[in-house]
Design an enzyme around this catalytic site. Structure first.
Site, PDB file in Angstrom:
ATOM      1  N   ASP A   1      -7.898  -3.865  -1.155  1.00 52.84           N
ATOM      2  CA  ASP A   1      -8.376  -4.407  -2.067  1.00 52.84           C
ATOM      3  C   ASP A   1      -8.851  -5.727  -2.545  1.00 52.84           C
ATOM      4  O   ASP A   1      -9.334  -6.280  -3.739  1.00 52.84           O
ATOM      5  CB  ASP A   1      -7.357  -3.081  -2.835  1.00 52.84           C
ATOM      6  CG  ASP A   1      -7.753  -1.785  -2.763  1.00 52.84           C
ATOM      7  OD1 ASP A   1      -8.785  -1.212  -2.129  1.00 52.84           O
ATOM      8  OD2 ASP A   1      -6.454  -0.751  -3.076  1.00 52.84           O
TER       9      ASP A   1
ATOM     10  N   HIS B   1       0.492  -0.990   0.207  1.00 55.06           N
ATOM     11  CA  HIS B   1      -0.007   0.183   0.242  1.00 55.06           C
ATOM     12  C   HIS B   1       1.215   1.312   0.172  1.00 55.06           C
ATOM     13  O   HIS B   1       2.134   1.248   0.868  1.00 55.06           O
ATOM     14  CB  HIS B   1      -1.322   0.017   1.034  1.00 55.06           C
ATOM     15  CG  HIS B   1      -2.200   0.923   1.179  1.00 55.06           C
ATOM     16  ND1 HIS B   1      -1.730   2.416   1.752  1.00 55.06           N
ATOM     17  CD2 HIS B   1      -3.489   0.591   0.429  1.00 55.06           C
ATOM     18  CE1 HIS B   1      -3.318   3.164   1.167  1.00 55.06           C
ATOM     19  NE2 HIS B   1      -3.614   1.725   0.881  1.00 55.06           N
TER      20      HIS B   1
END
Length: 427
Positions: free
Chosen positions: A363, A306
């Site tokens: 995600d 991330h």
């Protein structure tokens, strides 16, 4: 005694105040930099620039911490509902049982969408991307609610919040119904917000629909995890557009468009597209793990690591458990999801990924859940938008209440200096 930062430039020294946040974040206030020195800072992507002070969300990427209004994301996901968290984000405190019930009822009261909105959605081809349709429908809500919201009027702001949260859910699901060629559904005031999402999406005229409580709980958690995430691209867009005193619906529509990008809200869609590519090329997960580790190979694993979190994404820890429960409950047999589980297992133990902290992020797991529920890939970002809505509203409201100036970044011009104009016959 407050701290001062000193900048030396062109033989002169300039002093700027240092601001320390409630979690000891440090910022140098350069608000007067250009006035004093004639210079500006250059910070592409604003990675080192704070655009505002905010009391809404605290994020520490190094430690893997996410809090809304001081409450840990772990506690909120475990103990609160999505609408409770929405109230918290927008109004600053968790609601009492009575206030929560009133909030839920007031959202139901505003859930009916004007029938003329159907004419707008009918104008889109069936193949239109749901996010494009959602951005247009959200902006179109302004036509049916033309009065500007007075943020200083508590009652007016509350009504606007309830109206936005209720109608946005309905039109978001309509984008799916349009793409599938299904008749449009309406909110059922006897059911909860997330239950309504499920039936708005999946109930057909040919028979009743009852949502599985485990799936409802998983989606409720997922919406909470997506509800706000500090000054990301779409949130900054909402604040920027709102700073011109554009209305709430117009500002939210701009946030939808910003979220659409594959580097932002489209990341979970990119995860599934990657998994489908692996499957189409033989389904060898080990081969693609090796490709991801090869610095000379352009392939990269989507849904791992991330930009902000340099540790494990705290949201991923929560939703991983929910994803496992959904897959177990549904008993889904899907080669795409089998590949996902192999990639996850490898990334959690492989030294290459562990040493670089390339863990599966939110995600990755949200894409797995949506796939298991039969939600089409191009609807994934719409799902993200439903969750992010209360954060956008909270940020818009805070920006207006703080009377922040209109957003107007500077630039450094690197084009031609003054040139003489030549007529076309001499060029």
């Amino acid at each position: 005694m407050s701290k001062i930062a000193t900048l030396e430039f062109d033989g002169k020294k300039y002093e700027f105040p240092v601001i320390v946040g409630s979690e000891n974040e440090v910022a140098i206030d350069i608000n007067k930099l250009r006035d004093l020195s004639g210079a500006i800072t250059l910070d592409p992507g604003y990675k080192n620039s704070g655009s505002c002070t905010s009391t809404i969300t605290f994020l520490d990427g190094e430690e893997g911490i996410l809090r809304y209004r001081g409450y840990s994301i772990e506690d909120l996901a475990d103990k609160a509902s999505f609408l409770e968290v929405s109230f918290l984000l927008i109004f600053g405190e968790l609601p009492s049982a009575q206030k929560l019930e009133q909030f839920e009822n007031d959202i139901r009261r505003h859930s009916l969408v004007n029938e003329e909105m159907k004419s707008i959605i009918d104008g889109f081809p069936k193949t239109a991307h749901p996010m494009g349709v959602l951005a247009a429908l959200t902006s179109a809500l302004t036509a049916f609610n033309p009065k500007s919201v007075n943020v200083e009027n508590e009652k007016e702001m509350y009504e606007a919040v309830c109206k936005t949260i209720s109608k946005f859910l309905v039109i978001a699901t309509w984008t799916y119904r349009k793409s599938m060629g299904y008749p449009l559904n309406y909110y059922d005031n006897t059911q909860s917000y997330v239950e309504n999402f499920m039936r708005l999406m999946f109930e057909l005229p040919t028979g009743p629909y009852k949502a599985n409580p485990i799936i409802v709980d998983a989606l409720d958690k997922l919406f909470i995890l997506h509800a706000d995430h500090e000054q990301n691209c779409s949130t900054s867009t909402v604040r920027m557009v709102g700073s011109s005193h554009a209305g709430l619906f117009a500002s939210i529509s701009a946030g939808v468009s910003a979220l659409w990008g594959p580097l932002h809200g489209g990341a979970n869609q990119a995860v599934l597209e990657m998994l489908e590519e692996i499957h189409a090329n033989g389904g060898d997960a080990e081969k693609y793990i090796a490709k991801a580790k090869d610095k000379n190979d352009p392939f990269r694993l989507m849904g791992f690591g991330h930009r902000v979190y340099k540790n494990f994404d705290p949201r991923a820890k929560i939703i991983k458990k929910a994803a496992d429960e959904v897959l177990r409950t549904l008993g889904v047999e899907d080669p795409i999801l089998d590949i996902a589980k192999k990639l996850e297992a490898a990334a959690l133990v492989d030294e290459y990924f562990v040493s670089r902290k390339l863990y599966p992020n939110v995600d990755f797991y949200s894409g797995i859940i949506y796939r298991a529920l039969g939600i089409p890939t191009d609807m994934f970002t719409v799902m993200f938008a439903i969750g992010r809505l209360p954060g956008w509203i909270a940020q818009w409201k805070e920006m207006r209440e703080n009377k922040e100036p209109i957003g107007r970044p500077r630039q450094i011009y690197t084009g031609h200096p003054l040139r003489d104009f030549k007529t076309s016959d001499k060029r």
